[in-house]
Write a protein that holds these residues in place. Structure first.
Motif, mmCIF file in Angstrom:
data_model
loop_
_atom_site.group_PDB
_atom_site.id
_atom_site.type_symbol
_atom_site.label_atom_id
_atom_site.label_comp_id
_atom_site.label_asym_id
_atom_site.label_seq_id
_atom_site.Cartn_x
_atom_site.Cartn_y
_atom_site.Cartn_z
ATOM 1 N N ALA A 54 0.839 -1.210 0.000
ATOM 2 C CA ALA A 54 0.000 0.000 0.000
ATOM 3 C C ALA A 54 0.871 1.256 0.000
ATOM 4 C CB ALA A 54 -0.917 -0.008 1.215
ATOM 5 N N GLY A 55 0.560 2.169 -0.905
ATOM 6 C CA GLY A 55 1.255 3.447 -0.959
ATOM 7 C C GLY A 55 2.635 3.413 -1.590
ATOM 8 N N THR A 56 3.006 2.283 -2.221
ATOM 9 C CA THR A 56 4.334 2.185 -2.839
ATOM 10 C C THR A 56 4.219 1.838 -4.314
ATOM 11 O OG1 THR A 56 4.664 -0.201 -2.460
ATOM 12 C CG2 THR A 56 5.311 1.286 -0.668
ATOM 13 N N GLY A 57 5.311 2.051 -5.010
ATOM 14 C CA GLY A 57 5.469 1.560 -6.365
ATOM 15 C C GLY A 57 6.369 0.340 -6.311
ATOM 16 N N GLN A 58 6.490 -0.346 -7.426
ATOM 17 C CA GLN A 58 7.256 -1.599 -7.435
ATOM 18 C C GLN A 58 8.183 -1.648 -8.653
ATOM 19 O OE1 GLN A 58 5.022 -5.343 -7.929
ATOM 20 N NE2 GLN A 58 5.521 -5.665 -5.780
ATOM 21 N N ILE A 59 9.408 -2.041 -8.409
ATOM 22 C CA ILE A 59 10.383 -2.175 -9.486
ATOM 23 C C ILE A 59 10.851 -3.625 -9.543
ATOM 24 C CG2 ILE A 59 12.619 -1.462 -10.404
ATOM 25 C CD1 ILE A 59 12.302 1.148 -8.892
ATOM 26 N N TYR A 60 10.740 -4.218 -10.731
ATOM 27 C CA TYR A 60 11.314 -5.533 -11.004
ATOM 28 C C TYR A 60 12.563 -5.301 -11.849
ATOM 29 C CZ TYR A 60 7.434 -8.447 -9.391
ATOM 30 O OH TYR A 60 6.502 -9.090 -8.628
ATOM 31 N N ILE A 61 13.700 -5.750 -11.362
ATOM 32 C CA ILE A 61 14.948 -5.677 -12.116
ATOM 33 C C ILE A 61 15.343 -7.120 -12.376
ATOM 34 C CG2 ILE A 61 17.328 -4.831 -12.137
ATOM 35 C CD1 ILE A 61 16.310 -2.928 -9.794
ATOM 36 N N TYR A 62 15.506 -7.482 -13.648
ATOM 37 C CA TYR A 62 15.766 -8.884 -13.948
ATOM 38 C C TYR A 62 16.850 -9.064 -14.993
ATOM 39 C CZ TYR A 62 12.835 -8.613 -18.204
ATOM 40 O OH TYR A 62 12.313 -8.306 -19.432
ATOM 41 N N ARG A 63 17.432 -10.256 -14.962
ATOM 42 C CA ARG A 63 18.512 -10.614 -15.874
ATOM 43 C C ARG A 63 18.232 -11.996 -16.449
ATOM 44 N NH1 ARG A 63 24.648 -11.881 -14.081
ATOM 45 N NH2 ARG A 63 25.428 -12.446 -16.136
ATOM 46 N N PRO A 64 17.797 -12.062 -17.705
ATOM 47 C CA PRO A 64 17.552 -13.373 -18.318
ATOM 48 C C PRO A 64 18.816 -14.227 -18.328
ATOM 49 C CG PRO A 64 16.606 -11.627 -19.661
ATOM 50 C CD PRO A 64 17.455 -10.962 -18.613
ATOM 51 N N TYR A 65 18.630 -15.522 -18.255
ATOM 52 C CA TYR A 65 19.743 -16.464 -18.234
ATOM 53 C C TYR A 65 20.478 -16.465 -19.569
ATOM 54 C CZ TYR A 65 22.377 -20.739 -17.581
ATOM 55 O OH TYR A 65 23.397 -21.639 -17.482
ATOM 56 N N LYS A 66 21.798 -16.319 -19.515
ATOM 57 C CA LYS A 66 22.662 -16.377 -20.693
ATOM 58 C C LYS A 66 23.926 -17.140 -20.314
ATOM 59 C CE LYS A 66 20.273 -13.537 -23.311
ATOM 60 N NZ LYS A 66 19.458 -14.016 -24.343
ATOM 61 N N ARG A 70 15.285 -4.496 -17.472
ATOM 62 C CA ARG A 70 15.958 -5.716 -17.947
ATOM 63 C C ARG A 70 17.445 -5.435 -18.074
ATOM 64 N NH1 ARG A 70 17.644 -8.500 -22.633
ATOM 65 N NH2 ARG A 70 16.695 -10.552 -22.838
ATOM 66 N N VAL A 71 18.265 -6.318 -17.517
ATOM 67 C CA VAL A 71 19.716 -6.182 -17.588
ATOM 68 C C VAL A 71 20.267 -7.308 -18.457
ATOM 69 C CG1 VAL A 71 21.875 -6.212 -16.264
ATOM 70 C CG2 VAL A 71 19.834 -5.103 -15.317
ATOM 71 N N GLY A 72 21.092 -6.932 -19.414
ATOM 72 C CA GLY A 72 21.706 -7.925 -20.286
ATOM 73 C C GLY A 72 23.177 -7.641 -20.466
ATOM 74 N N ALA A 73 24.007 -8.674 -20.365
ATOM 75 C CA ALA A 73 25.447 -8.557 -20.621
ATOM 76 C C ALA A 73 25.724 -9.097 -22.011
ATOM 77 C CB ALA A 73 26.232 -9.343 -19.580
ATOM 78 N N ARG A 74 26.689 -8.499 -22.676
ATOM 79 C CA ARG A 74 27.030 -8.986 -24.001
ATOM 80 C C ARG A 74 28.531 -8.894 -24.218
ATOM 81 N NH1 ARG A 74 24.490 -3.821 -25.914
ATOM 82 N NH2 ARG A 74 26.253 -2.509 -26.442
ATOM 83 N N LEU A 75 29.017 -9.759 -25.067
ATOM 84 C CA LEU A 75 30.423 -9.793 -25.439
ATOM 85 C C LEU A 75 30.603 -8.881 -26.643
ATOM 86 C CD1 LEU A 75 33.139 -11.145 -24.891
ATOM 87 C CD2 LEU A 75 32.472 -12.920 -26.505
ATOM 88 N N ASP A 76 31.449 -7.874 -26.489
ATOM 89 C CA ASP A 76 31.658 -6.915 -27.567
ATOM 90 C C ASP A 76 32.809 -7.294 -28.489
ATOM 91 O OD1 ASP A 76 29.611 -5.238 -26.670
ATOM 92 O OD2 ASP A 76 30.953 -4.214 -25.288
ATOM 93 N N HIS A 77 33.817 -7.930 -27.938
ATOM 94 C CA HIS A 77 35.038 -8.144 -28.709
ATOM 95 C C HIS A 77 35.802 -9.351 -28.161
ATOM 96 C CE1 HIS A 77 38.891 -7.096 -30.588
ATOM 97 N NE2 HIS A 77 39.425 -7.293 -29.411
#
Length: 158
Positions: A35-47, A112-119
């Motif tokens: 009650a009286g709050t907002g909600q944040i989901y921070i997630y990282r799909p499996y890689k 959504r958080v995603g890591a990637r290989l650049d080089h």
């Protein structure tokens, strides 16, 4: 020797520098915001990339969880402006990522958080081989439909 170099590359790509394997309970349903709050989901799909690497999650400079590969963090926060930061640490060699957002009571936001290989550049010095690599990560706001599809396969970070 190429087998050894391939094995080293695979080890580096999997992020086996830490002990960041998945921990937590499987997603069942979205939690109702308090009650009286907002909600944040921070997630990282499996890689497979950076399998064991993970950042901490901070909101307004307060640690609220760890975002391991294949997990999510859910936080109830008061309405207003907030700063979400995933700082660099010994398990997450990516520069700090920060998102600023405004949330209303009863609102749910998905990041959504995603890591990637650049080089990746294999280098050989005679019979000895090394790998030069760089990586980056992104934190993006996504809609509830996409988040729902992806979160159902994840574990709640504990």
């Amino acid at each position: 020797m190429r087998i050894l170099a391939s094995f080293l590359l695979l080890t580096l790509l999997s992020g086996c520098i830490g002990l960041g394997g998945q921990k937590g309970s499987l997603f069942k349903e979205f939690e109702a915001p308090r009650a009286g709050t907002g909600q944040i989901y921070i997630y990282r799909p499996y890689k497979l990339f950076w399998l064991k690497a993970y950042p901490n999650v901070m909101i307004n400079e307060v640690l609220v969880g760890e975002l391991r590969n294949g997990t999510y963090v859910v936080v109830n926060i008061p309405p207003g402006n907030h700063e979400i930061t995933l700082p660099s640490n010994s398990f997450w060699a990516i520069p700090d990522m920060t998102a600023k957002l405004k949330i209303e009571a009863g609102e749910r936001i998905f990041l959504r958080v995603g890591a990637r290989l650049d080089h990746v550049l294999p280098m050989y010095f005679g019979a000895f081989g090394v790998v030069s690599m760089s990586a980056s990560a992104v934190m993006t706001s996504v809609n509830e439909d996409l988040a729902t599809e992806e979160i159902v396969e994840l574990l709640k970070s504990e």
